[in-house]
Design a protein around this motif. Sequence first.
Motif, PDB file in Angstrom:
ATOM      1  N   GLY A 123      10.526   3.254   0.330  1.00  0.00           N
ATOM      2  CA  GLY A 123      10.784   2.855   1.703  1.00  0.00           C
ATOM      3  C   GLY A 123      10.489   3.975   2.686  1.00  0.00           C
ATOM      4  O   GLY A 123      10.265   5.122   2.308  1.00  0.00           O
ATOM      5  N   ARG A 124      10.501   3.602   3.961  1.00  0.00           N
ATOM      6  CA  ARG A 124      10.258   4.576   5.016  1.00  0.00           C
ATOM      7  C   ARG A 124      11.553   4.808   5.784  1.00  0.00           C
ATOM      8  O   ARG A 124      12.246   3.851   6.158  1.00  0.00           O
ATOM      9  CB  ARG A 124       9.164   4.097   5.965  1.00  0.00           C
ATOM     10  CG  ARG A 124       7.808   3.938   5.274  1.00  0.00           C
ATOM     11  CD  ARG A 124       6.746   3.500   6.248  1.00  0.00           C
ATOM     12  NE  ARG A 124       6.443   4.565   7.220  1.00  0.00           N
ATOM     13  CZ  ARG A 124       5.523   5.493   7.026  1.00  0.00           C
ATOM     14  NH1 ARG A 124       4.811   5.522   5.895  1.00  0.00           N
ATOM     15  NH2 ARG A 124       5.284   6.401   7.947  1.00  0.00           N
ATOM     16  N   PRO A 125      11.914   6.076   6.033  1.00  0.00           N
ATOM     17  CA  PRO A 125      13.174   6.354   6.728  1.00  0.00           C
ATOM     18  C   PRO A 125      13.064   6.101   8.232  1.00  0.00           C
ATOM     19  O   PRO A 125      11.997   6.205   8.826  1.00  0.00           O
ATOM     20  CB  PRO A 125      13.406   7.832   6.440  1.00  0.00           C
ATOM     21  CG  PRO A 125      12.042   8.391   6.259  1.00  0.00           C
ATOM     22  CD  PRO A 125      11.224   7.300   5.623  1.00  0.00           C
ATOM     23  N   PHE A 126      14.198   5.755   8.840  1.00  0.00           N
ATOM     24  CA  PHE A 126      14.291   5.674  10.299  1.00  0.00           C
ATOM     25  C   PHE A 126      15.761   5.866  10.662  1.00  0.00           C
ATOM     26  O   PHE A 126      16.656   5.634   9.844  1.00  0.00           O
ATOM     27  CB  PHE A 126      13.759   4.349  10.826  1.00  0.00           C
ATOM     28  CG  PHE A 126      14.695   3.188  10.634  1.00  0.00           C
ATOM     29  CD1 PHE A 126      15.441   2.682  11.681  1.00  0.00           C
ATOM     30  CD2 PHE A 126      14.850   2.589   9.380  1.00  0.00           C
ATOM     31  CE1 PHE A 126      16.307   1.622  11.503  1.00  0.00           C
ATOM     32  CE2 PHE A 126      15.712   1.529   9.191  1.00  0.00           C
ATOM     33  CZ  PHE A 126      16.444   1.043  10.258  1.00  0.00           C
ATOM     34  N   ASP A 127      16.008   6.302  11.877  1.00  0.00           N
ATOM     35  CA  ASP A 127      17.376   6.556  12.338  1.00  0.00           C
ATOM     36  C   ASP A 127      17.584   5.825  13.662  1.00  0.00           C
ATOM     37  O   ASP A 127      17.134   6.290  14.708  1.00  0.00           O
ATOM     38  CB  ASP A 127      17.621   8.055  12.516  1.00  0.00           C
ATOM     39  CG  ASP A 127      19.089   8.362  12.829  1.00  0.00           C
ATOM     40  OD1 ASP A 127      19.841   7.405  13.076  1.00  0.00           O
ATOM     41  OD2 ASP A 127      19.443   9.546  12.832  1.00  0.00           O
ATOM     42  N   PRO A 128      18.232   4.692  13.638  1.00  0.00           N
ATOM     43  CA  PRO A 128      18.396   3.929  14.882  1.00  0.00           C
ATOM     44  C   PRO A 128      19.273   4.625  15.906  1.00  0.00           C
ATOM     45  O   PRO A 128      19.209   4.303  17.092  1.00  0.00           O
ATOM     46  CB  PRO A 128      19.045   2.622  14.399  1.00  0.00           C
ATOM     47  CG  PRO A 128      19.698   2.962  13.117  1.00  0.00           C
ATOM     48  CD  PRO A 128      18.840   4.014  12.483  1.00  0.00           C
TER      49      PRO A 128
ATOM     50  N   ALA B 137       0.849  -1.192   0.000  1.00  0.00           N
ATOM     51  CA  ALA B 137       0.000   0.000   0.000  1.00  0.00           C
ATOM     52  C   ALA B 137       0.886   1.244   0.000  1.00  0.00           C
ATOM     53  O   ALA B 137       1.673   1.429   0.938  1.00  0.00           O
ATOM     54  CB  ALA B 137      -0.908  -0.002   1.222  1.00  0.00           C
ATOM     55  N   PRO B 138       0.788   2.100  -1.019  1.00  0.00           N
ATOM     56  CA  PRO B 138       1.689   3.264  -1.100  1.00  0.00           C
ATOM     57  C   PRO B 138       1.616   4.171   0.122  1.00  0.00           C
ATOM     58  O   PRO B 138       2.630   4.736   0.544  1.00  0.00           O
ATOM     59  CB  PRO B 138       1.215   3.988  -2.366  1.00  0.00           C
ATOM     60  CG  PRO B 138       0.519   2.936  -3.174  1.00  0.00           C
ATOM     61  CD  PRO B 138      -0.106   2.015  -2.186  1.00  0.00           C
ATOM     62  N   GLY B 139       0.451   4.313   0.714  1.00  0.00           N
ATOM     63  CA  GLY B 139       0.345   5.189   1.871  1.00  0.00           C
ATOM     64  C   GLY B 139       1.039   4.645   3.095  1.00  0.00           C
ATOM     65  O   GLY B 139       1.466   5.404   3.971  1.00  0.00           O
ATOM     66  N   CYS B 140       1.175   3.340   3.172  1.00  0.00           N
ATOM     67  CA  CYS B 140       1.818   2.698   4.333  1.00  0.00           C
ATOM     68  C   CYS B 140       3.265   2.332   4.030  1.00  0.00           C
ATOM     69  O   CYS B 140       4.146   2.557   4.852  1.00  0.00           O
ATOM     70  CB  CYS B 140       1.020   1.459   4.728  1.00  0.00           C
ATOM     71  SG  CYS B 140       1.771   0.458   6.027  1.00  0.00           S
TER      72      CYS B 140
END
Length: 423
Positions: free
Chosen positions: A128-133, A120-123
């Motif tokens: 991809g979705r960014p994150f910073d550990p 699902a493009p909205g999810c």
Amino acid sequence: MASPMRLRGPAELLSAMPYLMGFHPSDSLVALGLRGSGLHLQLRGDLPDDGDAGAVLAEHYARLFRRNGIEGALLIGYGPPGRAEPFLRAVGAALAGRGIAILDMLRTHDGRYWSLLCDAPGCCPPEGRPFDPETSIVAAEATLAGLVALPDRDAMAARFAGPTGPALAAMEEAGNRANLRILRLVTGRDAAAVRAVVVAAGRAALEAALARYAAGRRLTDDEVAWLQVLLHVVAFRDRAWERLDRDVRRGGAGAEHHRLLWTDLVRRCEPCSVAPAATLLSYLSWRDGNGLHASIALDRALDADPDYSAAGLMAEILGRGLSPAQVPAISGARRRRRPPGRPRRAATRPGRGTLPTRPRRAAPDRRQAPGPDAGPGSGPAGDCGPGNASERLNGPERGGPPGGAGRAGQPGRPARDARRSRR
């Protein structure tokens, strides 16, 4: 940690994994196995280099999860899509084929993550979705709780590395003195007297060592070398293993004293003589639920002696993903010598049926396909001084497991492919 870490969503899970594992994984697959409401099994393995190896490893992981009664799995692939996704899908299919629910399959690379089960493009957008550990709340909580995330597995393994330079030279000199000391101890005695006097000396040395670490101090080089030599005598090594098993099962401060002792010995013994101490540290780490430390310690043992059969037993345990509850306590029972020509009898293990005993096998070739670090959710080589005298004090069972320990199931392929993580 005083309380369990609460993770809300994929980004927080991915931020937590380096702290839960102790290092930042790369080119890896991490599989989390759940049973009921809790994490029951976790493993990390390198991404395979080709599809054939991936298929073999995927089936192995699925058997391991099924054997442990895993009901649901969450898979995380670390790496670019061409390397991570085929293996992720292969493992997911193998698990699903055995009735294990796949909760999610995530891939992460260069600070972004994707779910292979969501389009699902909205999810889950294509980029991809960014994150910073490094800057997440989870990382801050883990740091406050005393958890550390080292750069990679090599950095973790370096914490268990043996001595080098002047420290190694000092241990080699101490090892020479220890070899001469044990020769003086056994000279002129018959076999029974040798066994008795060595076990007595070993027990005294072990008691003194545990008391030393309980007091917050450590052994001298000569004391380390003396234990190093004595541990190569199987009769004493077995007693040390039994004592370790008993103290760990009882819990309390005794288990921590063992951890301090065996970790220090692994770091300070001569690399060519570390196999007994490293095997005991591997067993202790496995019982403590730390599959990574157990795997690294086992690597040290097999680097020192690929044919050390007690290390082969630990390789089987780790490779089969056995939990401590599945392995009976190590008893003080000893093998009785068989009259010449009498065949071995089958050995019965509590709760595991009857297993045929077999001659000791050489440890398998270390150059097998890479496999996981698995754990429950909860001088130059050969240059050891004159003669390595302790080898002369052992019979044909040199290096074997303790008398009451039994083998962990019917060994097929013992485990290098399910134990050692490559970087």
